[in-house]
Design an enzyme around this catalytic site. Sequence first.
Site, PDB file in Angstrom:
ATOM      1  N   GLU A 102      -1.049  -4.474   0.864  1.00 49.81           N
ATOM      2  CA  GLU A 102       0.366  -4.364   1.248  1.00 49.81           C
ATOM      3  C   GLU A 102       0.809  -2.948   1.612  1.00 49.81           C
ATOM      4  OE1 GLU A 102       0.430  -8.271  -1.030  1.00 49.81           O
ATOM      5  OE2 GLU A 102      -0.729  -6.431  -0.980  1.00 49.81           O
ATOM      6  N   GLU A 158      -1.944 -13.029  -5.346  1.00 50.45           N
ATOM      7  CA  GLU A 158      -0.838 -13.229  -6.276  1.00 50.45           C
ATOM      8  C   GLU A 158      -0.799 -14.682  -6.756  1.00 50.45           C
ATOM      9  OE1 GLU A 158       2.797 -10.537  -5.753  1.00 50.45           O
ATOM     10  OE2 GLU A 158       2.212 -10.968  -3.687  1.00 50.45           O
TER      11      GLU A 158
END
Length: 466
Positions: free
Chosen positions: A134, A113
């Site tokens: 995730e 990210e």
Amino acid sequence: MDFRFINNRLDESIAILELDDPSANTLTYDLLHELEYKFLALEADPQVQAIVITGKGARFFSGGVNIGMLLTAGKKFNSNFILYAAEVLEAITHSKKLIVAAINGNITGGGLELALVAHKRVAVEGEYNIGFPEVRLGVIPGMGGTQRLTRLVGPQTALEMITQGQFISAERAKEIGLVDEIYPQEGFLNRAIAFTREQLNALKPAPTLSSETGAALAQSLSTPFPEGLATLRKENGLAVITLTEASASADAFSTLRALNERLLEARIDEDVYALAIDLSAGLLRADELIDNDDFVVEYGRRVFSRIDGFARLCVLYCNRAMSELEMELALGCDFRFCDQAGLTAEVALPTGELAILQRYPSQLPAALAGKQVTLARLVETGLFRCIDEEDPLAWVARYMTRFLPPNGASTAIGYAKLAISKGYAESIPSALLLERHLQEQLFIGADSQEGMSAYIEKRTPNFKGA
């Protein structure tokens, strides 16, 4: 600030930032705190035209958010940590410098990210992991990854990567457009710097601050700001941030940094359920902005947005004249108070170009934008509420108890604030989706069960802020 997790150096006009928290350079609150201030200093430095982000060592760019930290911290810390991380990454996306991520090894979760906020990404050759795992942990990328990846590689590829939680190779990352170039391991960072220089040569020079202004700001950021410009105290779940008399003689940039630190401190405190800001003694000296540069104003807006994005109510008290910068702070708060003595004080209203003004169509008519008005006038429009009390701040603290546990369901109240303030800026479908998501989160919390049980049992609820 004592920098322990971020190394930096200059290669002519290119700054190299190195994440340094062995063994996986994971993202922690302290690392992100340092990253924010390093970026702020480099943004102010007129010598710097580009920033290369990489990881120390040959194995990891970053292994993402530190899971051990999340497991040992409380729910509120974790929620506000993700919020803070997203804010830091969002600030990087608005940088006027060219940002290049030099992916030197494994890059997963929050590390990816971080790389996605760069303008360009280059990767080292070799076998290592790139991706978002995730969903294997029962969560999703929460710092902008779902949106930035989708806009870079397309919805279908993003859906496959995120829902399957599988890793891809550097070669596959280049195929789908996630990275721009792949370089051999030997001399990788030098090649990344050369790539950055080539990109700079193809771009128009970015606007920079004057040498004097940039040097002053960079020097300010390299040293601790004066102590005592802003204080924080807690009172029965209410955090009160006060700009002190010392701030009246300090420059606005230092005061904003002090305010930012107190805000961050309050947001991660498990025992804080609402926020009050007291401007009665202190001052944000808008007249002292260095060269009146937009850099400080933009930094102020970034700080104020942290109030706006905090899922707790925030009120402001002021009984004196207010600069335009201070009014922007006031507009970021949910409720605003003054007292009888302050009614004649004049306030400089922001111009109509500021997006947050759109939230106050009746309280701030377009005809008032950019003008000087009294607090009495803003009491008339409903933007401020006048308190006729001997001790106004004590009254504000008592007023806020209705929003605090055990009287108020502070999480529900904070989510209502987000649904309104954030939803107002979105399309109706997006705003309704946000509302439904927030409601879902509340239904699995303890306070909703307590509130509904108390209703059925005809008793007063005892909220915990959960």
